[in-house]
Design a protein around this motif. Structure first.
Motif, PDB file in Angstrom:
ATOM      1  N   GLU A  18       0.842  -1.208   0.000  1.00  0.00           N
ATOM      2  CA  GLU A  18       0.000   0.000   0.000  1.00  0.00           C
ATOM      3  C   GLU A  18       0.868   1.244   0.000  1.00  0.00           C
ATOM      4  N   LEU A  19       1.944   1.201   0.827  1.00  0.00           N
ATOM      5  CA  LEU A  19       2.843   2.357   0.947  1.00  0.00           C
ATOM      6  C   LEU A  19       3.475   2.681  -0.402  1.00  0.00           C
ATOM      7  N   ALA A  20       3.950   1.620  -1.104  1.00  0.00           N
ATOM      8  CA  ALA A  20       4.580   1.819  -2.417  1.00  0.00           C
ATOM      9  C   ALA A  20       3.590   2.486  -3.384  1.00  0.00           C
ATOM     10  N   GLN A  21       2.321   1.928  -3.349  1.00  0.00           N
ATOM     11  CA  GLN A  21       1.318   2.480  -4.264  1.00  0.00           C
ATOM     12  C   GLN A  21       1.037   3.949  -3.962  1.00  0.00           C
ATOM     13  N   THR A  22       0.819   4.253  -2.632  1.00  0.00           N
ATOM     14  CA  THR A  22       0.477   5.648  -2.285  1.00  0.00           C
ATOM     15  C   THR A  22       1.607   6.600  -2.609  1.00  0.00           C
ATOM     16  N   VAL A  23       2.883   6.116  -2.382  1.00  0.00           N
ATOM     17  CA  VAL A  23       4.012   7.003  -2.722  1.00  0.00           C
ATOM     18  C   VAL A  23       4.044   7.254  -4.218  1.00  0.00           C
ATOM     19  N   GLU A  24       3.828   6.154  -5.003  1.00  0.00           N
ATOM     20  CA  GLU A  24       3.824   6.312  -6.467  1.00  0.00           C
ATOM     21  C   GLU A  24       2.718   7.264  -6.915  1.00  0.00           C
ATOM     22  N   SER A  25       1.523   7.125  -6.281  1.00  0.00           N
ATOM     23  CA  SER A  25       0.397   7.974  -6.700  1.00  0.00           C
ATOM     24  C   SER A  25       0.489   9.378  -6.102  1.00  0.00           C
ATOM     25  N   GLY A  26       1.501   9.639  -5.268  1.00  0.00           N
ATOM     26  CA  GLY A  26       1.741  10.973  -4.730  1.00  0.00           C
ATOM     27  C   GLY A  26       0.866  11.340  -3.550  1.00  0.00           C
ATOM     28  N   GLU A  30      -1.563   9.854   3.092  1.00  0.00           N
ATOM     29  CA  GLU A  30      -1.794   8.414   3.253  1.00  0.00           C
ATOM     30  C   GLU A  30      -0.465   7.686   3.490  1.00  0.00           C
ATOM     31  N   ALA A  31       0.590   8.087   2.771  1.00  0.00           N
ATOM     32  CA  ALA A  31       1.912   7.466   2.923  1.00  0.00           C
ATOM     33  C   ALA A  31       2.428   7.632   4.350  1.00  0.00           C
ATOM     34  N   VAL A  32       2.302   8.837   4.897  1.00  0.00           N
ATOM     35  CA  VAL A  32       2.769   9.091   6.272  1.00  0.00           C
ATOM     36  C   VAL A  32       1.981   8.226   7.260  1.00  0.00           C
ATOM     37  N   ARG A  33       0.659   8.122   7.030  1.00  0.00           N
ATOM     38  CA  ARG A  33      -0.172   7.322   7.914  1.00  0.00           C
ATOM     39  C   ARG A  33       0.292   5.857   7.902  1.00  0.00           C
ATOM     40  N   LEU A  34       0.549   5.371   6.678  1.00  0.00           N
ATOM     41  CA  LEU A  34       1.001   3.975   6.548  1.00  0.00           C
ATOM     42  C   LEU A  34       2.353   3.757   7.225  1.00  0.00           C
ATOM     43  N   LEU A  35       3.234   4.741   7.081  1.00  0.00           N
ATOM     44  CA  LEU A  35       4.555   4.639   7.732  1.00  0.00           C
ATOM     45  C   LEU A  35       4.397   4.558   9.247  1.00  0.00           C
ATOM     46  N   ASP A  36       3.497   5.432   9.794  1.00  0.00           N
ATOM     47  CA  ASP A  36       3.228   5.403  11.239  1.00  0.00           C
ATOM     48  C   ASP A  36       2.728   4.027  11.667  1.00  0.00           C
ATOM     49  N   GLU A  37       1.811   3.510  10.849  1.00  0.00           N
ATOM     50  CA  GLU A  37       1.261   2.190  11.149  1.00  0.00           C
ATOM     51  C   GLU A  37       2.356   1.128  11.198  1.00  0.00           C
ATOM     52  N   LEU A  38       3.240   1.201  10.186  1.00  0.00           N
ATOM     53  CA  LEU A  38       4.355   0.235  10.133  1.00  0.00           C
ATOM     54  C   LEU A  38       5.245   0.347  11.370  1.00  0.00           C
ATOM     55  N   THR A  39       5.534   1.575  11.759  1.00  0.00           N
ATOM     56  CA  THR A  39       6.384   1.785  12.939  1.00  0.00           C
ATOM     57  C   THR A  39       5.742   1.191  14.191  1.00  0.00           C
ATOM     58  N   SER A  40       4.428   1.472  14.349  1.00  0.00           N
ATOM     59  CA  SER A  40       3.761   0.947  15.552  1.00  0.00           C
ATOM     60  C   SER A  40       3.703  -0.573  15.516  1.00  0.00           C
TER      61      SER A  40
END
Lengths: 247, 130
Positions: A18-26, A30-40
């Motif tokens: 999901e992170l790769a897709q959101t980063v690609e789609s700009g 959403e990317a930051v949210r996913l990163l936070d999720e991954l960290t937690s």
């Protein structure tokens, strides 16, 4: 554990995709949210691992505490067993001495009766074959009287001594019980030692010791059938071995 | 067989010494002394004019095999007949005792007949060699 970790991996994989897709789609939010999720998620795993370690540590400490039994074995049960075994040694010695005293007292009685009866038998034979004069017969009859006195005095003494030998065997029941108790203790110590070794994570592989000539001829006490190897089975084998050596 | 010979019985267990003493007496040997290990036995042997040594192997202090070696190493005692009466019965031990110069080897538990037989054998050999 295996299931838990595969669920975790799945969680990671979906989010990374999901992170790769959101980063690609700009889509930055959403990317930051996913990163936070991954960290937690990462932290959650860490905490879980830490929790597991704490639990194991606690359990290990707990079982060490349970093994305070080992301390009481060393402090109380071992000296106790030593005393008990010493008591067995003294009881068996006492019995052996009691028996031997009875035997030593009986031997002279037997020897004397044996001598008297064999000498009387010879003379009795001479009497029954009418090869004995009247004077000699009077002497014989006096000796027969003496012999009967010796028998009626000696027989009760012998019976008493045999009774003593019999009673001196009463140790076997008692020593048997005491030794049985020590065997139970040895069993318990064995179990505790195995547990301790398991806890320390060491696998039990007995050391292969080199057998030296010195240890082969070191005194080791009476061999126990089925336990001690390399022992001859009795006097006959000793004699055979010695005669093969030219004795 | 001369029944007046002087015999030293060495065993750490007094009951075993008593048994051997009784058996020897039954065979007619009444001139016996006792010691409870090699350390006490050796000086007795050196000063006592003994004709025979009957010894156990496993004893605290000086063991029987070491007593045997000490006897053989002592010029005065070197030819003293030694009968070992022991529970030690590994082949290596018997061979070791033979090498050290033992004259007879009896394993415990033993019978009066065995003791008699081994004693007779020892004295036969001594008489034959004289």
């Amino acid at each position: 554990m295996a299931n838990e970790s595969s669920v975790l991996t799945e969680d990671y994989v979906t989010r990374v995709r999901e992170l790769a897709q959101t980063v690609e789609s700009g889509n930055e939010t959403e990317a930051v949210r996913l990163l936070d999720e991954l960290t937690s998620l990462r932290e959650k795993t860490l905490y879980q691992e830490l929790g597991r370690l704490t639990r194991e540590f606690h359990e290990a400490l707990q079982s060490f505490r349970l093994d305070s039994r080992i301390t009481s074995l060393a402090a109380e049960d071992f000296p106790d067993a030593r005393e008990r075994l010493n008591y067995v040694v003294s009881m068996t010695a006492q019995s052996a001495n009691r028996t031997m005293t009875a035997v030593e007292e009986s031997m002279p009685i037997c020897e004397s009766l044996e001598q008297q009866s064999s000498s009387l038998r010879d003379d009795w034979n001479r009497f029954t074959t009418r090869k004995m004069g009247a004077d000699e017969f009077r002497e014989l009859s006096r000796r027969v009287g003496e012999f009967l006195d010796a028998v009626s005095g000696g027989a009760p003494q012998l019976r008493h001594n045999l009774q003593e030998v019999l009673m001196a065997q009463d140790f076997q029941d008692l020593t048997g019980q005491i030794i049985h108790r020590v065997v139970l203790l040895v069993d318990e110590v064995e179990r505790n030692l195995v547990d301790l070794i398991r806890l320390s994570g060491t696998s039990i592989t007995p050391l292969q010791e080199e057998v030296s000539h010195e240890s082969l001829i070191a005194a080791s006490g009476p061999p126990v059938p089925g336990l001690d190897q390399g022992a001859v089975s009795g006097q006959d084998e000793v004699d055979e071995l010695l005669s093969s050596l030219g004795f | 067989m001369n029944k007046n010979i002087k015999i030293l019985i060495v065993d750490d267990f007094s009951t075993m010494r008593r048994i051997i003493k009784n058996l020897l007496r039954d065979l007619g040997f009444t001139n016996t002394s006792e010691a409870d290990d090699g350390t006490t036995a050796l000086p007795m042997l050196q000063s006592g004019n003994f004709d025979l040594l009957v010894t156990d192997w496993n004893m605290p202090g000086m063991q029987g095999i070491d007593l045997l070696r000490a006897v053989r190493a002592d010029a005065k005692l070197a030819t003293l007949p030694v009968l070992m009466v022991t529970a030690e019965q590994k082949k290596e031990q018997i061979i070791e005792a033979a090498k050290a110069g033992v004259n007879g080897y009896i394993v415990k538990p033993f019978t009066a007949a065995t003791l008699k037989e081994k004693l007779e054998k020892i004295f036969e050999r001594i008489e034959a060699s004289q």
